[in-house]
Write an enzyme that holds these catalytic residues in place. Structure first.
Site, PDB file in Angstrom:
ATOM      1  N   GLY A 276     -13.674   9.352 130.286  1.00 51.45           N
ATOM      2  CA  GLY A 276     -14.692   8.299 130.274  1.00 51.45           C
ATOM      3  C   GLY A 276     -16.024   8.852 129.825  1.00 51.45           C
ATOM      4  O   GLY A 276     -16.497   8.601 128.724  1.00 51.45           O
ATOM      5  N   ARG A 277     -16.629   9.664 130.685  1.00 52.34           N
ATOM      6  CA  ARG A 277     -17.942  10.246 130.409  1.00 52.34           C
ATOM      7  C   ARG A 277     -17.954  11.039 129.109  1.00 52.34           C
ATOM      8  O   ARG A 277     -18.896  10.960 128.329  1.00 52.34           O
ATOM      9  CB  ARG A 277     -18.341  11.149 131.584  1.00 52.34           C
ATOM     10  CG  ARG A 277     -19.769  11.669 131.533  1.00 52.34           C
ATOM     11  CD  ARG A 277     -19.976  12.763 132.577  1.00 52.34           C
ATOM     12  NE  ARG A 277     -19.489  12.414 133.878  1.00 52.34           N
ATOM     13  CZ  ARG A 277     -20.208  11.886 134.848  1.00 52.34           C
ATOM     14  NH1 ARG A 277     -21.491  11.645 134.647  1.00 52.34           N
ATOM     15  NH2 ARG A 277     -19.676  11.605 136.026  1.00 52.34           N
ATOM     16  N   CYS A 351     -39.826  -0.954 144.197  1.00 54.15           N
ATOM     17  CA  CYS A 351     -40.577  -0.634 145.419  1.00 54.15           C
ATOM     18  C   CYS A 351     -39.767   0.289 146.321  1.00 54.15           C
ATOM     19  O   CYS A 351     -39.349  -0.083 147.427  1.00 54.15           O
ATOM     20  CB  CYS A 351     -40.962  -1.913 146.147  1.00 54.15           C
ATOM     21  SG  CYS A 351     -42.271  -2.822 145.320  1.00 54.15           S
ATOM     22  N   GLU A 352     -39.516   1.477 145.848  1.00 51.88           N
ATOM     23  CA  GLU A 352     -38.826   2.541 146.581  1.00 51.88           C
ATOM     24  C   GLU A 352     -39.399   3.870 146.109  1.00 51.88           C
ATOM     25  O   GLU A 352     -39.559   4.085 144.905  1.00 51.88           O
ATOM     26  CB  GLU A 352     -37.316   2.543 146.279  1.00 51.88           C
ATOM     27  CG  GLU A 352     -36.564   1.292 146.653  1.00 51.88           C
ATOM     28  CD  GLU A 352     -36.113   1.286 148.105  1.00 51.88           C
ATOM     29  OE1 GLU A 352     -36.279   2.329 148.775  1.00 51.88           O
ATOM     30  OE2 GLU A 352     -35.606   0.241 148.551  1.00 51.88           O
ATOM     31  N   TYR A 380     -21.985   5.520 132.978  1.00 55.85           N
ATOM     32  CA  TYR A 380     -22.534   5.306 134.324  1.00 55.85           C
ATOM     33  C   TYR A 380     -24.021   4.979 134.264  1.00 55.85           C
ATOM     34  O   TYR A 380     -24.808   5.405 135.092  1.00 55.85           O
ATOM     35  CB  TYR A 380     -22.252   6.522 135.220  1.00 55.85           C
ATOM     36  CG  TYR A 380     -20.782   6.841 135.244  1.00 55.85           C
ATOM     37  CD1 TYR A 380     -19.893   6.013 135.929  1.00 55.85           C
ATOM     38  CD2 TYR A 380     -20.256   7.920 134.539  1.00 55.85           C
ATOM     39  CE1 TYR A 380     -18.535   6.259 135.916  1.00 55.85           C
ATOM     40  CE2 TYR A 380     -18.898   8.174 134.521  1.00 55.85           C
ATOM     41  CZ  TYR A 380     -18.039   7.342 135.215  1.00 55.85           C
ATOM     42  OH  TYR A 380     -16.683   7.579 135.197  1.00 55.85           O
TER      43      TYR A 380
END
Length: 426
Positions: A276-277, A351-352, A380
């Protein structure tokens, strides 16, 4: 190798300036290179050309329909982990007989859909799942082809969140448990054991874990053949070969293939691989625009202030840096050589405090309006995006030579609430 290159200081995706796409489509935007996807698939597939094999692209890495269609035309099958991924793979034109269904939590509805479609096999991950598959097959009146995913207890030496082949992981069955499950399944007319499977993790940069896992899988395969499992034909080694994000030095597909082939040549089996990657990772970038630059004054911990480059892409667009502490190379879309770099955190609008694309990264000085490119974002990336903070998800673009196509439109505010309803009683 990928097809994102600088020409006279300007970043191009194949033959298209990245800045042009950003101006016409907006930011943040994922951009994929068709030439890179084709090349990566062909290099991987051709490395195994002298063995009976099937390359089932791991749909979870990047599930855009255009990407799947492109790979289907190259001859790829699909490794899926949900009914939704089955739907996508079939919609993109991947033949069902080239689809394998992995994942620990298949529902009976998903099993029915896949069995009715005629997929190659289910990679079963628990005894309960095997029993459920038998029930589904009995209801439909057609035997279910399956392999059992063996957990070989091999350390892949990767990030713990993407390690899947250790006893402490939720995936697969120990070898002896799997062996006894095969023996029981042999007596069930609605279960067809056709293969043996394992997958030990993702972003592996060494060959030895693959070889160790294959040796264990090979032992079980031969043991079952001696027990009279005549339909046993497939040995599924999964995926997991890593890519270069920063300083990694993963083996190239040719070296990976040679190591696997040395162990595999004496087997009467078809090798199934689930990359995949390694296919999609370096075939995509995320382009984001600088909104603001600010520097906080020095604190007691440091004699220097902290500089923040605030961009319009956040952890909802690319969560890998926050979730895995992953490194992605970040560079301006227009190079500025000869300028002394600054040290900055590249952060998004969420907002984290955990919303960042890079921390303490050396960058050329940037200004509001500048474009930045986040490399190695083809796997991903968008597939893990969310609407957190009610942010519409980014657009996706596929470049093919001198042309580009918007293969997923940018969401708007109406898309955010399309499936919601306010009861009349409120």
């Amino acid at each position: 190798m990928h097809h994102f290159v600088y020409r006279q200081g300007e970043l191009f995706a194949e033959e298209v300036p990245v800045s042009r796409i950003a101006e016409e489509v907006g930011t943040p935007v994922y951009i994929y290179s068709a030439a890179t996807l084709r090349r990566h698939y062909r290099v991987f597939d051709e490395a195994f050309s002298d063995l009976p094999h099937l390359v089932c692209y791991s749909v979870k890495a990047n599930s855009n329909l255009a990407v799947l269609r492109l790979l289907a035309r190259e001859g790829a099958g699909a490794d899926i982990v949900s009914g939704g991924e089955l739907f996508r793979a079939l919609r993109a034109g991947i033949p069902p007989e080239r689809i394998v269904f992995s994942g620990v939590g298949k529902t009976e509805r998903e099993m029915e859909e896949a069995l009715s479609a005629g997929i190659l096999m289910f990679n079963v991950e628990s005894l309960g799942e095997l029993e459920a598959l038998s029930r589904v097959a009995r209801r439909l009146g057609r035997p279910a082809p399956f392999s059992i995913r063996v957990n070989p207890d091999v350390d892949p030496r990767t990030h713990p969140y993407i390690s899947t082949g250790l006893k402490k992981n939720k995936f697969g069955l120990p070898e002896e448990v799997a062996y006894r499950a095969y023996l029981r399944a042999k007596e069930d007319p609605y279960l067809r054991p056709v293969g043996v499977d394992c997958h030990i993790g993702s972003q592996l940069t060494e060959l030895s874990p693959f070889v160790e896992a294959l040796r264990r899988l090979k032992g079980l395969y031969l043991r079952l053949r001696e027990e009279g499992f005549e339909e046993l034909r497939y040995l599924d080694l999964g995926g997991g070969l890593g890519i270069v994000y920063g300083e990694e030095e993963p083996p190239p597909p040719a070296a990976y293939a040679e190591a696997i082939k040395r162990e595999f040549r004496d087997l009467d089996a078809v090798l199934v691989l689930e990359p995949g990657r390694v296919i999609a990772g370096n075939a995509g970038i995320l382009v984001t625009r600088v909104l603001y630059v600010k520097t906080n004054p020095p604190s007691g911990e440091s004699s220097e202030g902290r500089t923040f480059v605030i961009v319009d892409a956040g952890m909802n667009d690319l969560i890998r840096p926050t979730l895995y502490q992953a490194y992605h190379r970040i560079s301006p879309v227009r190079e500025r050589p000869g300028i002394e770099s600054i040290r900055a955190d590249v952060v998004g609008p969420i907002c984290e405090s955990g919303d960042f694309l890079a921390r303490e990264r050396r960058l050329p000085p940037v200004s509001p309006g500048d474009l930045l490119c986040v490399f190695s974002a083809g796997a991903y990336g968008f597939v893990m995006a969310s609407n957190y903070n009610s942010r519409p998800r980014a657009a996706e673009v596929l470049v093919d030579g001198e042309r580009y196509f918007v293969v997923r439109k940018r969401e708007d505010y109406e898309d955010l609430v399309r499936l919601e309803e306010i009861p009349d009683e409120l």
